[in-house]
Design a protein around this motif. Structure first.
Motif, PDB file in Angstrom:
ATOM      1  N   UNK A 179       2.406  -9.617   4.915  1.00 14.59           N
ATOM      2  CA  UNK A 179       1.089  -9.226   4.391  1.00 14.59           C
ATOM      3  C   UNK A 179       1.189  -7.899   3.643  1.00 14.59           C
ATOM      4  N   UNK A 180       2.042  -7.019   4.113  1.00 11.86           N
ATOM      5  CA  UNK A 180       2.220  -5.734   3.433  1.00 11.86           C
ATOM      6  C   UNK A 180       2.972  -5.892   2.119  1.00 11.86           C
ATOM      7  N   UNK A 181       3.821  -6.885   2.035  1.00 10.02           N
ATOM      8  CA  UNK A 181       4.492  -7.175   0.762  1.00 10.02           C
ATOM      9  C   UNK A 181       3.436  -7.493  -0.298  1.00 10.02           C
ATOM     10  N   UNK A 182       2.490  -8.357   0.061  1.00  6.05           N
ATOM     11  CA  UNK A 182       1.412  -8.721  -0.874  1.00  6.05           C
ATOM     12  C   UNK A 182       0.579  -7.491  -1.236  1.00  6.05           C
ATOM     13  N   UNK A 183       0.279  -6.682  -0.238  1.00  2.86           N
ATOM     14  CA  UNK A 183      -0.527  -5.480  -0.482  1.00  2.86           C
ATOM     15  C   UNK A 183       0.212  -4.476  -1.360  1.00  2.86           C
ATOM     16  N   UNK A 184       1.505  -4.363  -1.134  1.00  6.31           N
ATOM     17  CA  UNK A 184       2.323  -3.442  -1.944  1.00  6.31           C
ATOM     18  C   UNK A 184       2.337  -3.889  -3.402  1.00  6.31           C
ATOM     19  N   UNK A 185       2.529  -5.173  -3.618  1.00  6.06           N
ATOM     20  CA  UNK A 185       2.555  -5.703  -4.983  1.00  6.06           C
ATOM     21  C   UNK A 185       1.207  -5.482  -5.663  1.00  6.06           C
TER      22      UNK A 185
ATOM     23  N   UNK B 238      12.502   2.997 -12.134  1.00 12.30           N
ATOM     24  CA  UNK B 238      12.347   1.595 -11.777  1.00 12.30           C
ATOM     25  C   UNK B 238      12.534   1.494 -10.272  1.00 12.30           C
ATOM     26  N   UNK B 239      11.737   0.651  -9.620  1.00 12.27           N
ATOM     27  CA  UNK B 239      11.756   0.646  -8.158  1.00 12.27           C
ATOM     28  C   UNK B 239      11.936  -0.748  -7.588  1.00 12.27           C
ATOM     29  N   UNK B 240      12.501  -0.766  -6.394  1.00 10.02           N
ATOM     30  CA  UNK B 240      12.646  -1.993  -5.614  1.00 10.02           C
ATOM     31  C   UNK B 240      12.187  -1.700  -4.197  1.00 10.02           C
TER      32      UNK B 240
ATOM     33  N   UNK C 230       9.499  -0.756 -14.102  1.00 11.62           N
ATOM     34  CA  UNK C 230       9.447  -2.062 -13.445  1.00 11.62           C
ATOM     35  C   UNK C 230       9.454  -1.915 -11.931  1.00 11.62           C
ATOM     36  N   UNK C 231       8.947  -2.951 -11.244  1.00 14.12           N
ATOM     37  CA  UNK C 231       9.036  -2.973  -9.786  1.00 14.12           C
ATOM     38  C   UNK C 231       9.357  -4.389  -9.315  1.00 14.12           C
ATOM     39  N   UNK C 232      10.014  -4.443  -8.178  1.00 13.95           N
ATOM     40  CA  UNK C 232      10.377  -5.723  -7.556  1.00 13.95           C
ATOM     41  C   UNK C 232      10.263  -5.525  -6.045  1.00 13.95           C
ATOM     42  N   UNK C 233       9.324  -6.204  -5.431  1.00 15.60           N
ATOM     43  CA  UNK C 233       9.067  -6.046  -3.997  1.00 15.60           C
ATOM     44  C   UNK C 233       9.128  -7.411  -3.342  1.00 15.60           C
TER      45      UNK C 233
ATOM     46  N   UNK D 157      16.494   5.822 -13.514  1.00 17.35           N
ATOM     47  CA  UNK D 157      17.355   5.381 -12.407  1.00 17.35           C
ATOM     48  C   UNK D 157      16.562   4.400 -11.541  1.00 17.35           C
ATOM     49  N   UNK D 158      17.266   3.728 -10.630  1.00 22.76           N
ATOM     50  CA  UNK D 158      16.621   2.748  -9.748  1.00 22.76           C
ATOM     51  C   UNK D 158      16.553   3.293  -8.328  1.00 22.76           C
TER      52      UNK D 158
END
Length: 387
Positions: free
Chosen positions: A229-235, A220-222, A250-253, A198-199
């Motif tokens: 800056x936290x987006x970059x750190x999360x990725x 799978x996560x979004x 899969x992931x998409x942030x 599930x997503x």
């Protein structure tokens, strides 16, 4: 054939039981709860269970033990002496008896049992991560008293609490001020009551703690995060996770606003939202009434907008598992978000997987450690269809 099991929980037994019930419900594992005693619960399960997998996937369950027998006090000594407690071949073992709601002196019955069958048995508790290293066989038991009955159970699996700490400190990016607890994040994911594939969306994803626990559980996560800056750190963290644990999920942030979800995701495209959102300012002491009122007013507005957007992107009967704060002021008054107002304006109702059962938990559940300045309320909401 149905078997009885004792589940031993950690620091938050009620929340841990709620996690267990959600996990079983998602996997269609039929169980009959009998009672909860201190940090334990007795369940009857009709299916064969994989105790090691379950204890590894749940954050709140410490041990799973299969009940060997139950009896009255007057029968206990005789029953233990006659039981088959050890089926190995070694004549030298280490064992431990976890005693719940009973006298620790009852461990003597186990000691006599092993002496009678000619086994040198040392009573000692070993941490799960050290069991594999010991040169002697290790056997673990639970002795539980409920009312006038005793239950003797043999442990099938123990949790290793160090797995969470290891994952926590090994990540490329750590930000203690905003990080969700890994253990709580895993519990939140399981409370969603979903099967893998599930997503799951976290619209306040920070450095990705909830997302990583969801990926490890097969989702799978979004993720959406307001701070670039936290987006970059999360990725970076999720790339490390996927590589380190060889995950296929899969992931998409991306950078975005949790109050504008319908701009990023198709209508009814998300299976569940699991999140610890913004909880207000970092507190070093209890707030004043004025500070609490100001924080609650701001969070109320934020959450109302978020829930309206969530109702658009979630599938019918999709769930939100969310942490909602409440504040206890310096004069011990409680200030809380108005959940009823939020629900009246969005298409959600409280979901409780334990409702109507012998062990019924209330929702919300409070998650609070001694050092916490805010009280985290754990809610499960389910989207419903208006007629």
């Amino acid at each position: 054939m149905s078997l009885q099991y004792i589940f031993l929980f950690g620091r938050n037994p009620k929340l841990s039981y709620l996690e267990l019930a959600s996990y079983f419900s998602a996997r269609h594992i039929s169980f009959k709860p009998f009672f909860m005693e201190q940090r334990s619960a007795l369940l009857e399960i009709s299916d064969t269970i994989d105790a090691k997998t379950i204890v590894n996937e749940l954050a709140g369950t410490v041990k799973i033990a299969e009940v060997l027998f139950s009896c009255k006090d007057s029968e206990l000594k005789e029953k233990i002496e006659a039981a088959s407690l050890y089926d190995g071949t070694s004549n030298k073992i280490i064992y431990f008896v976890e005693v719940i709601n009973a006298s620790p002196s009852l461990r003597e019955h186990f000691k006599r049992h092993f002496k009678m069958i000619g086994i040198k048995a040392l009573h000692k508790s070993l941490a799960p991560h050290t069991i594999a290293k010991t040169k002697q066989e290790y056997v673990d038991f639970i002795l539980l008293r409920q009312g006038n009955l005793y239950y003797v159970a043999k442990t099938l699996a123990c949790a290793d609490p160090f797995k969470f700490k290891e994952r926590d400190v090994s990540r490329p990016v750590i930000e203690p001020k905003i990080m969700s607890s890994i253990r709580l994040s895993r519990m939140l994911v399981n409370l969603a009551g979903l099967l893998p594939r599930a997503t799951i969306l976290d619209p306040f994803c920070g450095i990705g703690t909830v997302l990583q626990e969801a990926m490890l559980m097969g989702f799978d996560v979004k993720g959406v995060e307001l701070d670039e800056s936290r987006v970059k750190n999360c990725i970076e963290n999720l790339k490390w996770l996927k590589e380190s644990y060889q995950l296929k999920e899969s992931f998409d942030v991306f950078h975005g606003d949790a109050t504008r979800l319908s701009e990023y995701f198709a209508k009814e495209s998300i299976d569940a939202i699991v999140t610890e959102p913004e909880l207000g300012p970092l507190l070093k002491k209890r707030p004043s009434e004025a500070e609490a009122k100001t924080t609650i007013a701001r969070l109320q507005a934020l959450y109302e907008k978020f829930f309206k957007e969530a109702s658009v992107v979630l599938k019918p009967f999709g769930r939100i598992v969310i942490v909602i704060p409440r504040f206890r002021t310096e004069n011990f008054k409680l200030f809380d978000v108005d959940i009823e107002k939020i629900l009246s304006e969005a298409d959600f109702k409280i979901h409780n997987p334990t409702k109507g059962t012998a062990i019924e938990m209330s929702i919300p559940q409070i998650y609070k450690e001694e050092w916490h300045r805010i009280e985290r309320q754990i809610y499960i909401f389910e989207k419903y269809l208006r007629h």
